[in-house]
Design a protein around this motif. Structure first.
Motif, PDB file in Angstrom:
ATOM      1  N   ALA A 176       0.824  -1.212   0.000  1.00 55.82           N
ATOM      2  CA  ALA A 176       0.000   0.000   0.000  1.00 55.82           C
ATOM      3  C   ALA A 176       0.856   1.259   0.000  1.00 55.82           C
ATOM      4  N   ARG A 177       1.933   1.243   0.741  1.00 52.83           N
ATOM      5  CA  ARG A 177       2.782   2.428   0.842  1.00 52.83           C
ATOM      6  C   ARG A 177       3.472   2.739  -0.485  1.00 52.83           C
ATOM      7  N   ASP A 178       3.711   1.726  -1.306  1.00 54.95           N
ATOM      8  CA  ASP A 178       4.390   1.926  -2.581  1.00 54.95           C
ATOM      9  C   ASP A 178       3.495   2.563  -3.636  1.00 54.95           C
ATOM     10  N   GLU A 179       2.207   2.691  -3.347  1.00 53.83           N
ATOM     11  CA  GLU A 179       1.285   3.326  -4.279  1.00 53.83           C
ATOM     12  C   GLU A 179       1.175   4.820  -3.974  1.00 53.83           C
ATOM     13  N   ALA A 180       0.507   5.558  -4.851  1.00 48.70           N
ATOM     14  CA  ALA A 180       0.285   6.988  -4.632  1.00 48.70           C
ATOM     15  C   ALA A 180      -0.806   7.156  -3.582  1.00 48.70           C
ATOM     16  N   ASN A 181      -0.469   7.858  -2.493  1.00 46.78           N
ATOM     17  CA  ASN A 181      -1.411   8.009  -1.382  1.00 46.78           C
ATOM     18  C   ASN A 181      -1.579   9.444  -0.915  1.00 46.78           C
ATOM     19  N   GLY A 182      -0.959  10.395  -1.624  1.00 45.71           N
ATOM     20  CA  GLY A 182      -0.944  11.755  -1.124  1.00 45.71           C
ATOM     21  C   GLY A 182       0.093  11.876  -0.021  1.00 45.71           C
ATOM     22  N   GLY A 183       0.079  12.977   0.675  1.00 48.82           N
ATOM     23  CA  GLY A 183       1.021  13.146   1.773  1.00 48.82           C
ATOM     24  C   GLY A 183       2.439  13.369   1.289  1.00 48.82           C
ATOM     25  N   PHE A 184       3.403  12.865   2.057  1.00 51.12           N
ATOM     26  CA  PHE A 184       4.813  13.157   1.816  1.00 51.12           C
ATOM     27  C   PHE A 184       5.624  11.928   1.409  1.00 51.12           C
ATOM     28  N   ASN A 185       4.943  10.823   1.153  1.00 51.15           N
ATOM     29  CA  ASN A 185       5.608   9.591   0.721  1.00 51.15           C
ATOM     30  C   ASN A 185       6.660   9.139   1.732  1.00 51.15           C
ATOM     31  N   LEU A 186       6.285   9.130   2.996  1.00 51.10           N
ATOM     32  CA  LEU A 186       7.198   8.744   4.064  1.00 51.10           C
ATOM     33  C   LEU A 186       7.034   7.265   4.413  1.00 51.10           C
ATOM     34  N   ASP A 187       8.058   6.708   5.044  1.00 50.49           N
ATOM     35  CA  ASP A 187       7.930   5.347   5.556  1.00 50.49           C
ATOM     36  C   ASP A 187       6.929   5.328   6.705  1.00 50.49           C
ATOM     37  N   MET A 188       6.346   4.151   6.933  1.00 48.89           N
ATOM     38  CA  MET A 188       5.153   4.058   7.769  1.00 48.89           C
ATOM     39  C   MET A 188       5.250   2.974   8.837  1.00 48.89           C
ATOM     40  N   TRP A 189       4.408   3.142   9.861  1.00 48.87           N
ATOM     41  CA  TRP A 189       4.145   2.121  10.869  1.00 48.87           C
ATOM     42  C   TRP A 189       2.714   1.608  10.690  1.00 48.87           C
ATOM     43  N   ALA A 190       2.487   0.360  11.059  1.00 48.42           N
ATOM     44  CA  ALA A 190       1.127  -0.181  11.116  1.00 48.42           C
ATOM     45  C   ALA A 190       1.024  -1.137  12.296  1.00 48.42           C
ATOM     46  N   ALA A 191      -0.171  -1.212  12.857  1.00 50.90           N
ATOM     47  CA  ALA A 191      -0.429  -2.119  13.979  1.00 50.90           C
ATOM     48  C   ALA A 191      -1.840  -2.672  13.850  1.00 50.90           C
ATOM     49  N   VAL A 192      -2.039  -3.857  14.393  1.00 47.02           N
ATOM     50  CA  VAL A 192      -3.357  -4.496  14.426  1.00 47.02           C
ATOM     51  C   VAL A 192      -3.651  -4.928  15.855  1.00 47.02           C
ATOM     52  N   VAL A 193      -4.901  -4.708  16.282  1.00 47.34           N
ATOM     53  CA  VAL A 193      -5.372  -5.263  17.552  1.00 47.34           C
ATOM     54  C   VAL A 193      -6.543  -6.192  17.265  1.00 47.34           C
ATOM     55  N   ASP A 194      -6.743  -7.175  18.136  1.00 47.61           N
ATOM     56  CA  ASP A 194      -7.904  -8.044  17.977  1.00 47.61           C
ATOM     57  C   ASP A 194      -9.111  -7.429  18.674  1.00 47.61           C
ATOM     58  N   ARG A 195     -10.221  -8.122  18.663  1.00 47.37           N
ATOM     59  CA  ARG A 195     -11.460  -7.551  19.196  1.00 47.37           C
ATOM     60  C   ARG A 195     -11.362  -7.280  20.694  1.00 47.37           C
ATOM     61  N   ASN A 196     -10.484  -7.974  21.390  1.00 45.46           N
ATOM     62  CA  ASN A 196     -10.279  -7.732  22.816  1.00 45.46           C
ATOM     63  C   ASN A 196      -9.280  -6.615  23.086  1.00 45.46           C
ATOM     64  N   GLY A 197      -8.758  -6.003  22.020  1.00 50.68           N
ATOM     65  CA  GLY A 197      -7.817  -4.907  22.184  1.00 50.68           C
ATOM     66  C   GLY A 197      -6.380  -5.333  22.371  1.00 50.68           C
ATOM     67  N   LEU A 198      -6.090  -6.616  22.173  1.00 49.53           N
ATOM     68  CA  LEU A 198      -4.720  -7.102  22.298  1.00 49.53           C
ATOM     69  C   LEU A 198      -3.964  -6.858  20.993  1.00 49.53           C
ATOM     70  N   VAL A 199      -2.752  -6.360  21.101  1.00 46.92           N
ATOM     71  CA  VAL A 199      -1.952  -6.077  19.911  1.00 46.92           C
ATOM     72  C   VAL A 199      -1.521  -7.388  19.257  1.00 46.92           C
ATOM     73  N   VAL A 200      -1.827  -7.520  17.977  1.00 46.06           N
ATOM     74  CA  VAL A 200      -1.506  -8.722  17.212  1.00 46.06           C
ATOM     75  C   VAL A 200      -0.128  -8.607  16.571  1.00 46.06           C
ATOM     76  N   ALA A 201       0.164  -7.442  15.990  1.00 44.33           N
ATOM     77  CA  ALA A 201       1.445  -7.249  15.309  1.00 44.33           C
ATOM     78  C   ALA A 201       1.710  -5.762  15.135  1.00 44.33           C
ATOM     79  N   VAL A 202       2.995  -5.428  15.043  1.00 44.50           N
ATOM     80  CA  VAL A 202       3.454  -4.061  14.783  1.00 44.50           C
ATOM     81  C   VAL A 202       4.550  -4.155  13.728  1.00 44.50           C
ATOM     82  N   VAL A 203       4.435  -3.370  12.654  1.00 40.88           N
ATOM     83  CA  VAL A 203       5.403  -3.452  11.554  1.00 40.88           C
ATOM     84  C   VAL A 203       5.745  -2.054  11.050  1.00 40.88           C
ATOM     85  N   PHE A 204       6.816  -1.972  10.261  1.00 37.71           N
ATOM     86  CA  PHE A 204       7.187  -0.715   9.609  1.00 37.71           C
ATOM     87  C   PHE A 204       7.731  -1.020   8.224  1.00 37.71           C
ATOM     88  N   THR A 205       7.873   0.026   7.394  1.00 37.79           N
ATOM     89  CA  THR A 205       8.318  -0.179   6.013  1.00 37.79           C
ATOM     90  C   THR A 205       9.796   0.095   5.800  1.00 37.79           C
TER      91      THR A 205
END
Length: 228
Positions: free
Chosen positions: A47-76
């Motif tokens: 997703a980050r490699d596509e045109a998204n507006g903004g400043f084309n910076l490297d990114m962080w992403a995180a996912v939580v499950d329905r109980n609010g527990l963090v599943v994973a944390v990643v960066f580009t």
């Protein structure tokens, strides 16, 4: 001897009532398989490699499950400092917010919350609710941040964030399974990247929302002269 026996019994009772004897919800393994470290990172990079507006910076992403527990944390980036270090926690906050304020029948993105949480809005002050768990956010070895060993994984991060980049996650059955958060660029770009990531992860089966005539949870550009 009697006193020692009473003391020993007291310690045993205290241990039995301690936190270690209370088990909380386990991490959602089904979500981990779909949006765990490897699939989440692949979706973010794509997703980050596509045109998204903004400043084309490297990114962080995180996912939580329905109980609010963090599943994973990643960066580009090549290292955890190639993107704003502060955006690691913001991404997790956004994931938590999207999960916490969405329902099985109604999806709300963090972008949807922005206007209502401004001064005079119907949800003003919401951003002060559900404070971030600082120990979870900043614990562990910083060298592990954004890896499989990130200290946040398996723990509740909490936090409420009300600008673009957080989306609830719905599986193919329409079940609300958690939240996704993206941070590292302008908030509109964060939202665009999260939107594409959710599609890439096939967790975009949104039942209804407040955007696009009630169809989804897309960002709404309707603020004119500071009024939504």
């Amino acid at each position: 001897m009697a006193r020692l026996g009473v003391a020993a019994c007291g310690l045993a009772a205290l241990a039995a009532c301690g936190d270690n004897s209370i088990s909380g919800p386990a991490l959602d393994l089904s979500l981990s398989r779909v949006a765990g470290f490897d699939p989440l990172k692949a979706a973010l990079v794509q997703a980050r490699d596509e045109a998204n507006g903004g400043f084309n910076l490297d990114m962080w992403a995180a996912v939580v499950d329905r109980n609010g527990l963090v599943v994973a944390v990643v960066f580009t980036g090549a290292t955890s400092t190639d993107q704003w270090p502060g955006s690691r926690v913001i991404a997790a906050q956004k994931a938590n917010t999207a999960n916490a304020f969405s329902l099985p029948h109604l999806a709300l993105s963090t972008a949807n919350l922005y206007a209502a949480t401004q001064p005079g809005g119907t949800l003003f002050g919401l951003q002060e609710a559900n404070p971030t768990n600082d120990e979870v956010a900043y614990g562990g070895d910083a060298a592990d941040y954004g890896t499989r060993k990130d200290f946040m994984v398996g723990k509740r991060i909490g936090g409420t964030n009300v600008f673009g980049g957080g989306l609830p996650l719905y599986d193919a059955a329409g079940t609300l399974v958690g939240g996704l958060g993206v941070s590292g660029d302008a908030s509109c770009a964060d939202h665009n990247i999260a939107w594409k990531m959710r599609y890439n992860l096939q967790l975009d089966h949104v039942p209804a929302g407040v955007a696009d005539g009630g169809k989804d949870d897309n960002i709404i550009y309707d603020i004119t002269n500071g009024v939504s």
